[in-house]
Enzyme design. Sequence first.
Site, PDB file in Angstrom:
ATOM      1  N   ASN A   7       0.875  -1.169   0.000  1.00 54.69           N
ATOM      2  CA  ASN A   7       0.000   0.000   0.000  1.00 54.69           C
ATOM      3  C   ASN A   7       0.914   1.221   0.000  1.00 54.69           C
ATOM      4  O   ASN A   7       1.468   1.585   1.024  1.00 54.69           O
ATOM      5  CB  ASN A   7      -0.918  -0.002   1.229  1.00 54.69           C
ATOM      6  CG  ASN A   7      -1.867   1.190   1.248  1.00 54.69           C
ATOM      7  OD1 ASN A   7      -1.498   2.299   0.894  1.00 54.69           O
ATOM      8  ND2 ASN A   7      -3.099   0.961   1.682  1.00 54.69           N
ATOM      9  N   GLU A  34      -3.898   1.954  -3.047  1.00 56.26           N
ATOM     10  CA  GLU A  34      -4.036   3.360  -2.659  1.00 56.26           C
ATOM     11  C   GLU A  34      -3.127   4.257  -3.510  1.00 56.26           C
ATOM     12  O   GLU A  34      -2.334   5.051  -3.000  1.00 56.26           O
ATOM     13  CB  GLU A  34      -3.760   3.542  -1.165  1.00 56.26           C
ATOM     14  CG  GLU A  34      -4.570   4.668  -0.559  1.00 56.26           C
ATOM     15  CD  GLU A  34      -4.512   4.733   0.959  1.00 56.26           C
ATOM     16  OE1 GLU A  34      -4.918   5.774   1.488  1.00 56.26           O
ATOM     17  OE2 GLU A  34      -4.064   3.764   1.604  1.00 56.26           O
ATOM     18  N   ASP A 147      -4.100  -4.956   0.684  1.00 53.83           N
ATOM     19  CA  ASP A 147      -4.474  -4.382   1.967  1.00 53.83           C
ATOM     20  C   ASP A 147      -5.909  -4.812   2.245  1.00 53.83           C
ATOM     21  O   ASP A 147      -6.851  -4.271   1.668  1.00 53.83           O
ATOM     22  CB  ASP A 147      -4.348  -2.859   1.901  1.00 53.83           C
ATOM     23  CG  ASP A 147      -4.736  -2.172   3.204  1.00 53.83           C
ATOM     24  OD1 ASP A 147      -5.170  -2.871   4.145  1.00 53.83           O
ATOM     25  OD2 ASP A 147      -4.620  -0.937   3.280  1.00 53.83           O
ATOM     26  N   ASN A 149      -7.380  -4.578   5.183  1.00 52.32           N
ATOM     27  CA  ASN A 149      -7.959  -3.765   6.239  1.00 52.32           C
ATOM     28  C   ASN A 149      -8.667  -4.609   7.296  1.00 52.32           C
ATOM     29  O   ASN A 149      -9.747  -4.260   7.784  1.00 52.32           O
ATOM     30  CB  ASN A 149      -8.913  -2.717   5.654  1.00 52.32           C
ATOM     31  CG  ASN A 149      -8.195  -1.417   5.320  1.00 52.32           C
ATOM     32  OD1 ASN A 149      -7.404  -0.913   6.105  1.00 52.32           O
ATOM     33  ND2 ASN A 149      -8.458  -0.879   4.136  1.00 52.32           N
ATOM     34  N   ASP A 218      -2.014  -6.239   5.846  1.00 50.67           N
ATOM     35  CA  ASP A 218      -1.694  -6.566   4.453  1.00 50.67           C
ATOM     36  C   ASP A 218      -1.401  -8.062   4.391  1.00 50.67           C
ATOM     37  O   ASP A 218      -0.593  -8.573   5.169  1.00 50.67           O
ATOM     38  CB  ASP A 218      -0.487  -5.759   3.981  1.00 50.67           C
ATOM     39  CG  ASP A 218      -0.711  -4.266   4.148  1.00 50.67           C
ATOM     40  OD1 ASP A 218      -1.220  -3.646   3.211  1.00 50.67           O
ATOM     41  OD2 ASP A 218      -0.387  -3.739   5.237  1.00 50.67           O
ATOM     42  N   ASP A 247       2.660   4.581   5.318  1.00 51.06           N
ATOM     43  CA  ASP A 247       2.471   4.012   6.648  1.00 51.06           C
ATOM     44  C   ASP A 247       2.401   2.479   6.610  1.00 51.06           C
ATOM     45  O   ASP A 247       2.266   1.843   7.652  1.00 51.06           O
ATOM     46  CB  ASP A 247       1.233   4.594   7.335  1.00 51.06           C
ATOM     47  CG  ASP A 247       0.028   4.723   6.421  1.00 51.06           C
ATOM     48  OD1 ASP A 247       0.085   4.239   5.268  1.00 51.06           O
ATOM     49  OD2 ASP A 247      -0.977   5.326   6.846  1.00 51.06           O
ATOM     50  N   HIS A 248       2.517   1.898   5.432  1.00 54.56           N
ATOM     51  CA  HIS A 248       2.598   0.451   5.264  1.00 54.56           C
ATOM     52  C   HIS A 248       4.015   0.058   4.847  1.00 54.56           C
ATOM     53  O   HIS A 248       4.752   0.867   4.275  1.00 54.56           O
ATOM     54  CB  HIS A 248       1.644  -0.038   4.164  1.00 54.56           C
ATOM     55  CG  HIS A 248       0.201   0.130   4.472  1.00 54.56           C
ATOM     56  ND1 HIS A 248      -0.640  -0.924   4.726  1.00 54.56           N
ATOM     57  CD2 HIS A 248      -0.569   1.251   4.551  1.00 54.56           C
ATOM     58  CE1 HIS A 248      -1.859  -0.466   4.955  1.00 54.56           C
ATOM     59  NE2 HIS A 248      -1.837   0.851   4.842  1.00 54.56           N
TER      60      HIS A 248
END
Length: 259
Positions: A7, A34, A147, A149, A218, A247-248
Amino acid sequence: MRVATYNINNVVARLPQLRAWLEVTKPDVVCLQELKCVESNFPYEELAALGYEALVQGQKTWNGVAILARGFTPLEIRRQLPGDAADKQSRYLEAAVNGIVVACLYLPNGNPWPGPKFDYKMAWFDRLHSHASTLIRSGHPVVLAGDFNVVPTDDDIYSPASWKDNALLQPEPRAAFGKLMKQGWTDALKPKRGQATPYTYWSYLRNRWPRDAGLRIDHLLVSKALLPRLVSAGVDKAARGLEGASDHAPAWIELDHPA
């Protein structure tokens, strides 16, 4: 053959970080989520200079997914998760790459919970169940990467109490993830007994990256047909430490050549 998921959280803004990771690790296939850009703004030429051909399903401002392949052309299978022709969010892309089916997905976040976004998340999960079942029954070697989530269990997060009202930890998506696994998928990143959890996400808030206060959201799921080729799996945690990083962190699996 290394298949990775990342991501990137804005592929245009974070192209330098993406390029740095690709140059060092050289994965053969990469699923990006994303993107936050339309196809016309995607950095095709910059990635081609590194040897990657890209299949892209973009979307302005939010979402967007892509499959990169090094040395191969990703052959498009579908650009949307079946089950809702009216759904315009770019969250799914499927292609054939070097003999395997690669499904890149960006499952809805679902926050705030409860509410319409959470309902959309669960409806999307239902559609994923239906299509993933078709992929399993096909007998083809398949990777579901992206991802999701979803934090599958309390062991996949540094502190469940801190996230008790977050959509990522609610019983419904956890049950949906478990239902998906029962179709016959293998969670390649799931830690074995005694191993540390390979976190893939660290929020920008509250100093969570320096504290290693991470989550595993993920995932790379492999079908029964592909499981005999699975050699190893891991997370390139160092990529999260780059200046201006997503942030991943990228997660990956290594596959052996077919017999």
